[in-house]
Write a protein that holds these residues in place. Sequence first.
Motif, PDB file in Angstrom:
ATOM      1  N   GLY A 145     -19.800  32.897 -74.460  1.00  0.00           N
ATOM      2  CA  GLY A 145     -21.218  33.202 -74.645  1.00  0.00           C
ATOM      3  C   GLY A 145     -21.651  34.437 -73.875  1.00  0.00           C
ATOM      4  N   ASP A 146     -20.958  34.703 -72.779  1.00  0.00           N
ATOM      5  CA  ASP A 146     -21.217  35.926 -72.012  1.00  0.00           C
ATOM      6  C   ASP A 146     -20.271  36.993 -72.546  1.00  0.00           C
ATOM      7  N   GLN A 147     -20.648  37.618 -73.644  1.00  0.00           N
ATOM      8  CA  GLN A 147     -19.763  38.510 -74.376  1.00  0.00           C
ATOM      9  C   GLN A 147     -19.256  39.666 -73.525  1.00  0.00           C
ATOM     10  N   ALA A 148     -20.132  40.235 -72.705  1.00  0.00           N
ATOM     11  CA  ALA A 148     -19.737  41.384 -71.888  1.00  0.00           C
ATOM     12  C   ALA A 148     -18.661  40.989 -70.875  1.00  0.00           C
ATOM     13  N   ALA A 149     -18.882  39.881 -70.181  1.00  0.00           N
ATOM     14  CA  ALA A 149     -17.921  39.430 -69.176  1.00  0.00           C
ATOM     15  C   ALA A 149     -16.609  39.004 -69.829  1.00  0.00           C
ATOM     16  N   PHE A 150     -16.706  38.349 -70.985  1.00  0.00           N
ATOM     17  CA  PHE A 150     -15.513  37.885 -71.685  1.00  0.00           C
ATOM     18  C   PHE A 150     -14.684  39.072 -72.162  1.00  0.00           C
ATOM     19  N   SER A 151     -15.329  40.064 -72.736  1.00  0.00           N
ATOM     20  CA  SER A 151     -14.615  41.253 -73.230  1.00  0.00           C
ATOM     21  C   SER A 151     -13.961  42.004 -72.080  1.00  0.00           C
ATOM     22  N   ARG A 152     -14.662  42.082 -70.962  1.00  0.00           N
ATOM     23  CA  ARG A 152     -14.113  42.762 -69.785  1.00  0.00           C
ATOM     24  C   ARG A 152     -12.856  42.043 -69.299  1.00  0.00           C
ATOM     25  N   ALA A 153     -12.938  40.708 -69.219  1.00  0.00           N
ATOM     26  CA  ALA A 153     -11.816  39.927 -68.707  1.00  0.00           C
ATOM     27  C   ALA A 153     -10.585  40.059 -69.600  1.00  0.00           C
ATOM     28  N   THR A 154     -10.776  40.012 -70.910  1.00  0.00           N
ATOM     29  CA  THR A 154      -9.627  40.123 -71.812  1.00  0.00           C
ATOM     30  C   THR A 154      -9.039  41.527 -71.795  1.00  0.00           C
ATOM     31  N   ALA A 155      -9.887  42.519 -71.599  1.00  0.00           N
ATOM     32  CA  ALA A 155      -9.386  43.898 -71.494  1.00  0.00           C
ATOM     33  C   ALA A 155      -8.531  44.055 -70.242  1.00  0.00           C
ATOM     34  N   LEU A 156      -8.963  43.452 -69.149  1.00  0.00           N
ATOM     35  CA  LEU A 156      -8.206  43.551 -67.901  1.00  0.00           C
ATOM     36  C   LEU A 156      -6.890  42.784 -67.982  1.00  0.00           C
TER      37      LEU A 156
END
Length: 212
Positions: A46-57
């Motif tokens: 639900g926190d798209q920004a945090a989720f996208s950041r985590a998967t990118a890292l």
Amino acid sequence: MEAQQNTEAEAEEDFEPLTATYERLRHSEDPEELHEFAVRELPDRGDQAAFSRATALLEAVAGNVHTPVEDRIHLAETMPFPNVLVKLSQDQDASVRKAVAANTDCKNWLVGRLTKDSELEVSSTALRNPKTSWKMRLEGAQNEALDADTLDFLGQLGVELESGAPQVLSTMVRRAVALNPSTSEATLKRLAEDTIPAVAKAARSRLNADEQ
């Protein structure tokens, strides 16, 4: 005190631009730091920004050879994200690539690529993945370097395994197994009783040739 330091470190990381953190992790030689990122629980989707950041890292961590191999295997077994799995599919350690090959969340094109891996244990595992395309299965069934156990697996498709598989495609694979010189006698004997005449004929022809 330790919990407070971890919280402060995470807060500091949040203020670091994504590209800077990505590059830092990509070049890090600190296995403990990389381990911490590899096993960290992902944020809620639900926190798209945090989720996208985590998967990118995670992509950076997955592609770093200093990430402990057990963590790379863990990611290869559990991650559904193509960007992470692509990195791991190119890992220098065959056990990591094998874990990717077995991951049923893999895209079929990525599993297909691993059916061509230079290590037999990786390619054989990929051929057993249900995401593997019929084209790749047929090419595997024709590969004389393939091990007898995997050929036996392919020779059961559409019959003992995946009984609802497309008949034409599964028949082509079983017939290719019957014609493969590396197929075991036990598999040939089973295929000689196949309900599809073309498969049974090919298997019997091989058995007869071996007896002469």
